[in-house]
Design an enzyme around this catalytic site. Structure first.
Site, PDB file in Angstrom:
ATOM      1  N   GLY A 154       0.831  -1.195   0.000  1.00 13.19           N
ATOM      2  CA  GLY A 154       0.000   0.000   0.000  1.00 13.19           C
ATOM      3  C   GLY A 154       0.867   1.247   0.000  1.00 13.19           C
ATOM      4  O   GLY A 154       1.980   1.220  -0.511  1.00 13.19           O
ATOM      5  N   SER A 169       6.810  -4.331   0.305  1.00 13.48           N
ATOM      6  CA  SER A 169       6.726  -2.969  -0.229  1.00 13.48           C
ATOM      7  C   SER A 169       6.626  -1.947   0.916  1.00 13.48           C
ATOM      8  O   SER A 169       7.597  -1.748   1.643  1.00 13.48           O
ATOM      9  CB  SER A 169       5.559  -2.876  -1.208  1.00 13.48           C
ATOM     10  OG  SER A 169       5.624  -1.707  -1.965  1.00 13.48           O
ATOM     11  N   ALA A 170       5.455  -1.306   1.120  1.00 14.64           N
ATOM     12  CA  ALA A 170       5.322  -0.333   2.213  1.00 14.64           C
ATOM     13  C   ALA A 170       5.647  -0.962   3.566  1.00 14.64           C
ATOM     14  O   ALA A 170       6.266  -0.337   4.427  1.00 14.64           O
ATOM     15  CB  ALA A 170       3.898   0.238   2.239  1.00 14.64           C
ATOM     16  N   HIS A 186      10.884  -2.497  -4.894  1.00 15.06           N
ATOM     17  CA  HIS A 186      10.589  -2.326  -6.326  1.00 15.06           C
ATOM     18  C   HIS A 186      11.798  -1.700  -7.025  1.00 15.06           C
ATOM     19  O   HIS A 186      11.621  -0.895  -7.940  1.00 15.06           O
ATOM     20  CB  HIS A 186       9.383  -1.406  -6.555  1.00 15.06           C
ATOM     21  CG  HIS A 186       8.071  -1.874  -5.992  1.00 15.06           C
ATOM     22  ND1 HIS A 186       7.207  -2.678  -6.677  1.00 15.06           N
ATOM     23  CD2 HIS A 186       7.484  -1.631  -4.794  1.00 15.06           C
ATOM     24  CE1 HIS A 186       6.124  -2.906  -5.932  1.00 15.06           C
ATOM     25  NE2 HIS A 186       6.275  -2.275  -4.781  1.00 15.06           N
ATOM     26  N   GLU A 205      12.182  -6.231  -7.676  1.00 15.85           N
ATOM     27  CA  GLU A 205      10.956  -7.033  -7.640  1.00 15.85           C
ATOM     28  C   GLU A 205      11.327  -8.498  -7.814  1.00 15.85           C
ATOM     29  O   GLU A 205      12.083  -8.849  -8.714  1.00 15.85           O
ATOM     30  CB  GLU A 205       9.988  -6.583  -8.737  1.00 15.85           C
ATOM     31  CG  GLU A 205       9.460  -5.184  -8.505  1.00 15.85           C
ATOM     32  CD  GLU A 205       8.256  -4.840  -9.380  1.00 15.85           C
ATOM     33  OE1 GLU A 205       7.978  -5.562 -10.340  1.00 15.85           O
ATOM     34  OE2 GLU A 205       7.586  -3.831  -9.064  1.00 15.85           O
TER      35      GLU A 205
END
Lengths: 194, 194
Positions: B64, B97-98, B134, B170
């Site tokens: 997110g 990610s976040a 990423h 990734e």
């Protein structure tokens, strides 16, 4: 309101030289009578080198990192003064990329990495909306899984009381004169509202 | 220090399903005895829907928007408690990610748009370095003039006292057990130091 702003998406367009893509608009915006330009070098680390480059080549006027630029504007207590001079005295303001972001309501829609922590994301507020410079349309062939620009701006608009966001594609610029804004350049823009 | 962390670059890899690329690592990381997982849905706006999706499909655990996630962690006063539970009690932590960004020293190297203003960019601090999830190598054929990821991280390292940054491509993930970190996945990572 006397404001006169020229807000550029990006200083260099692929395949052409520094500010080539908006050279005529810049000349016309400042006119023949402007003798001095105040250049704000806060957005890059080496300010002397950046100023020299800008002076020599009329390079990225106001480009660089948005967080660094806004933090230095606050640290040097010039946010209110710039707003007053532009909105009340009609001093022309030109920004590109980071310099465009800090001219708007807030820097919430920058693409930059948050390398420093400014005391607020509220910006100079020369226009009542936000801009996303270097706006990129979604690439259906991309294999990268990061959010698209459209998804990011949509996430921003999920928050309360968020202003419109103008997605300004590379090659586009916005001329603001008083209460009138004119889109210039060749690549157009996309307007997102909450 | 008892910490056990699994820090994933991204939840979905192009061409495969949710968390497919790291499914085995996740199963092995949590093991058969884990009965309950605390899912933190702060990074997306609709938390109920996000939690349902995560429960149903074991989707983007901790993905997110990084700014929204960190702000909510502070607003709900859980940053210190998560740090204590992970570092002192050895509760396993997994983020993607976040969720990876907030596990590090600070969120200064996120790719996300700063849609909300957290009280600090300092994060949970489960490891003594930062991560750029990423991570994207520079594309020499790109016509886009925004800064490359490498340029952004270099700008970060122009600031004083900035930690190392691991550019996690990734498909990569980092397993941290005590003082040992192991890079897993197929795409490797790039380490930047000041």
């Amino acid at each position: 309101m006397k404001r006169r702003l020229l807000l550029v998406s990006n200083s260099t367009l692929h395949g052409s030289g520094y500010l080539d893509h908006c050279q005529q608009h810049i000349s016309h915006f400042f006119g023949k009578d402007v003798k001095r330009i105040l250049f704000v070098p806060y957005a890059l680390h080496d300010r002397d080198a950046y100023t020299k480059t800008a002076r020599d080549k009329f390079k990225t006027l106001g480009g660089g990192n948005t967080f660094r630029l806004l933090k230095s504007l606050y640290d040097n207590k010039v946010v209110t003064e710039i707003r007053r001079r532009v909105l009340e005295d009609g001093v022309p303001y030109m920004g590109s990329s980071a310099g465009t972001n800090v001219a708007t309501v807030s820097i919430n829609t920058t693409n930059d990495m948050p390398i420093v922590y400014p005391p607020s994301f509220s910006a100079i507020g020369l226009v009542p909306f936000n801009i996303n410079p270097h706006y990129l349309d979604t690439d259906p062939n991309s294999r990268h899984m990061g959010e698209t620009r459209e998804q990011r701006i949509t996430q921003y608009h999920e928050e309360a009381d968020t202003p419109c966001v103008l997605g300004l594609r590379e090659g586009s610029l916005l001329l603001v004169e008083g209460n009138k804004a004119t889109l210039l350049g060749t690549t157009k823009a996309r307007l997102f509202s909450r």
